[in-house]
Design an enzyme around this catalytic site. Sequence first.
Site, mmCIF file in Angstrom:
data_model
loop_
_atom_site.group_PDB
_atom_site.id
_atom_site.type_symbol
_atom_site.label_atom_id
_atom_site.label_comp_id
_atom_site.label_asym_id
_atom_site.label_seq_id
_atom_site.Cartn_x
_atom_site.Cartn_y
_atom_site.Cartn_z
ATOM 1 N N GLN A 21 4.450 -0.345 -5.760
ATOM 2 C CA GLN A 21 3.972 -1.366 -6.690
ATOM 3 C C GLN A 21 4.960 -1.485 -7.851
ATOM 4 O OE1 GLN A 21 1.380 -3.496 -6.183
ATOM 5 N NE2 GLN A 21 1.345 -2.554 -4.148
ATOM 6 N N HIS A 29 7.143 2.697 -9.596
ATOM 7 C CA HIS A 29 8.544 2.629 -10.015
ATOM 8 C C HIS A 29 9.268 1.429 -9.417
ATOM 9 C CE1 HIS A 29 7.388 6.973 -10.098
ATOM 10 N NE2 HIS A 29 7.711 6.746 -11.360
ATOM 11 N N LYS A 35 8.941 4.215 -1.270
ATOM 12 C CA LYS A 35 9.424 4.029 0.095
ATOM 13 C C LYS A 35 10.731 3.238 0.026
ATOM 14 C CE LYS A 35 5.436 2.148 1.084
ATOM 15 N NZ LYS A 35 4.428 1.368 1.790
ATOM 16 N N ASP A 84 0.547 0.914 4.777
ATOM 17 C CA ASP A 84 1.125 0.146 3.698
ATOM 18 C C ASP A 84 0.053 -0.860 3.275
ATOM 19 O OD1 ASP A 84 3.203 -1.178 2.073
ATOM 20 O OD2 ASP A 84 2.980 -2.763 3.567
ATOM 21 N N ARG A 85 0.021 -1.249 2.010
ATOM 22 C CA ARG A 85 -1.014 -2.177 1.542
ATOM 23 C C ARG A 85 -0.620 -3.630 1.786
ATOM 24 N NH1 ARG A 85 -2.530 -3.005 -4.714
ATOM 25 N NH2 ARG A 85 -1.084 -4.730 -4.412
ATOM 26 N N ASP A 86 0.412 -4.097 1.089
ATOM 27 C CA ASP A 86 0.763 -5.518 1.077
ATOM 28 C C ASP A 86 1.539 -5.917 2.324
ATOM 29 O OD1 ASP A 86 -0.417 -5.710 -1.492
ATOM 30 O OD2 ASP A 86 1.424 -4.933 -2.380
#
Length: 186
Positions: A67, A102, A112, A23-25
């Site tokens: 995002q 989305h 997710k 996961d990024r953030d």
Amino acid sequence: MTAGSTSGRARARSRAPEAVLFDRDGTLVVDVPYNADPARVRPMPGAREALRLLRAARVRVGVVTNQSGIARGLLTPAEARRVNRRVEQLLGPFAVWQVCPHGPADGCACRKPRPGMVLAAARRLGLAPDRIAVVGDIGADVEAATAAGATAVLVPTPVTRREEIAAAPTVRPDLVSAVRHLLGER
């Protein structure tokens, strides 16, 4: 389960995954909600070391990131790409990026906790989902991995809810210990 717990399924893993998706953030970089500014990207503690360990073991790395700011009009796809490029400048190259633009109510298959991004990353990497692990900081990351048939590791942060920790098959206190676990190190 406690912060070092592992389910029987995770213990049964006989070899390291061939790819680890992050996961990024809140996992790889400090969470800046709806970040459109590459200058605000800061790696999470241990991110560089965790990625170094995986790359040294020849395990491919990728990113799967919701995002929804794009759907909400808070950032553009181009701004999201610039932020992702900054992540790569700070943390090195990733074999695959999967970005869901989305919103929560859009009903897409990629956002997710649905497995769409994990499955798409597996296809792009030419791997079966069970050869992939997903590391994230919230229950949606774990649920997406599990639904795809991948291994899930939760690395809690202050935003992680207690019930998400209790439900996760594997929980590690930080990124480096999560990666060491996936690589079979003690």
